[in-house]
Design a protein around this motif. Structure first.
Motif, short mmCIF file in Angstrom:
data_model
loop_
_atom_site.label_atom_id
_atom_site.label_comp_id
_atom_site.label_asym_id
_atom_site.label_seq_id
_atom_site.Cartn_x
_atom_site.Cartn_y
_atom_site.Cartn_z
N VAL A 26 11.30 9.41 -0.01
CA VAL A 26 12.33 8.99 -0.95
C VAL A 26 12.87 7.49 -0.53
N VAL A 27 12.62 6.87 -1.73
CA VAL A 27 13.01 5.19 -1.52
C VAL A 27 13.92 4.71 -2.31
N GLY A 28 14.97 4.14 -1.56
CA GLY A 28 16.14 3.50 -2.07
C GLY A 28 16.22 2.69 -2.93
N ARG A 32 13.93 0.25 0.52
CA ARG A 32 13.54 1.08 2.17
C ARG A 32 13.29 2.50 1.83
N VAL A 33 12.49 3.04 2.70
CA VAL A 33 12.13 4.27 2.82
C VAL A 33 13.23 5.11 3.36
N VAL A 296 4.00 2.88 -1.74
CA VAL A 296 4.86 1.63 -2.20
C VAL A 296 4.67 1.34 -3.81
N GLY A 297 3.34 1.55 -4.28
CA GLY A 297 2.96 1.22 -5.66
C GLY A 297 3.61 2.47 -6.47
N GLY A 315 10.35 -3.67 -2.11
CA GLY A 315 9.50 -2.68 -1.30
C GLY A 315 8.74 -3.39 -0.34
N ALA A 316 9.11 -4.84 -0.02
CA ALA A 316 8.37 -5.54 1.10
C ALA A 316 8.27 -4.57 2.39
N PRO A 317 7.08 -4.59 2.98
CA PRO A 317 7.13 -3.90 4.30
C PRO A 317 7.93 -4.54 5.30
N ASP A 318 8.22 -3.60 6.16
CA ASP A 318 9.23 -3.91 7.47
C ASP A 318 8.69 -3.52 8.64
#
Ligand code: ZN
Length: 335
Positions: A26-28, A32-33, A296-297, A315-318
């Motif tokens: 679930v992506v906000g 962020r996931v 992410v895609g 959606g940049a990685p963290d």
């Protein structure tokens, strides 16, 4: 299952169907996931049921976080018809002509985007990874097999029969070792994680070592060295061919193998330079998203399907991005 409790807002669901595992999240609204879950894709020997079941669970989870998701994006390997939402053929999953969009839409009542995993990973790199601002680049996730996102003038190419990017079956060593596709000497026989594990097992007579174990043993184990060198050389040859045909501004390598960093990327760059005597090779970089790129895609495809904006950096990685990547980005192309 892991997660944090936050209002979901305009959340979307993102599902990356792999040969062995389905990764879902679930992506906000901010990329962020909020919650992630996984399931085996071969559960009960029925990948379609496994996908549909996980999608239902994921939606219930989004609802428990406080909001109806705006859409769902599902990406798979193989020949994927994004327009019709049909997986035409995925060998590892044994899917043939599965109308995945209609099935999931019927189950969830949500807008559904179906995509190809490598092309979706390319969309992620172009939005928030190491291909931001580039209209022409290649992304090769090196996994069980190898497919590529071929992005030309900003468009991930699907091809006349939706079979673009199947670079894993480019012949790199004519007359070489047999591939599961029926040809010989294919790139993925040598340079996929699966192919490397199989070749190493044949040399040492026992199976079980994965590409990470082979990477760790390169300095001390001559068999690992041979498998590693064959892989990086095969990839360099393939990338040289692709560069001559497509002239990408950058080549991005993803999947677990690329996580080995310079010990993998440097010999690939060298093999590519050797095969491109008369022109400067494009920079070869490690994916910013690693093994998360396709998921992410999938989230980005879902947002587009719902008509939600996808700004650069979404959606940049963290943490973003690995120091090694920044370092490489700052380097000019080697002569
Ligand atoms: Zn092949």
């Amino acid at each position: 299952m892991s997660g944090v409790t936050q209002p979901a807002g305009h959340c979307v669901l993102a599902v990356d169907v792999g040969g062995t595992t389905i990764k879902a999240a679930v992506v906000g609204e901010d990329g962020r996931v909020l919650s992630a879950l996984t399931a085996p894709s071969q559960a009960d020997d029925n990948p379609v049921l496994a996908i549909r079941s996980l999608c239902r669970q994921l939606r219930e989870h989004a609802l428990s976080l406080g909001g109806e998701p705006a859409a769902i994006g599902v990406v798979t390997p193989g020949l994927v018809d994004e327009r019709d939402g049909v997986v035409r053929y995925a060998a590892n999953l044994r899917l043939r002509d599965v109308p995945l969009r209609d099935l999931i839409s019927g189950d969830l009542g949500l807008p559904v985007a179906i995509g190809h995993d490598a092309r979706a990973a390319g969309v992620a790199e172009a939005t928030a990874g190491v291909a931001v601002g580039l209209d022409n680049f290649l992304l090769l996730p090196l996994g069980t097999g190898i497919a590529a996102a071929v992005v030309v003038d900003g468009v991930p190419l699907a091809g006349a029969t939706r079979a673009s990017g199947e670079v894993g079956h480019m012949p790199v060593y004519p007359g070489g070792e047999p591939c599961s596709c029926g040809q010989r000497g294919c790139l993925e026989v040598y340079a996929s994680a699966g192919g490397m594990a199989r070749r190493y097992a044949r040399r040492v007579g026992t199976s079980g070592a994965d590409s990470q174990a082979i990477a760790d043993a390169v300095g001390t184990d001559p068999d690992a060295r041979v498998v590693w060198d064959d892989a990086t050389r095969a990839l360099g040859i393939a990338l040289a061919t692709l560069t001559l045909a497509l002239d990408p501004a950058r080549v991005v390598l993803g999947g677990g193998l690329a996580e080995a960093g310079a010990s993998f990327l440097d010999p690939v760059r060298e093999a590519m330079r050797d095969a491109l005597a008369w022109r400067t090779p494009p920079p070869v970089l490690r994916s910013a998203f690693g093994t998360q790129a396709a998921q992410v895609g999938a989230a980005i495809l879902a947002r587009r399907e719902a008509g939600l904006p996808v700004p650069d950096g979404w959606g940049a990685p963290d943490p973003v991005p690995p120091a090694d990547t920044l370092q490489r980005l700052a380097e000019p192309a080697k002569p």
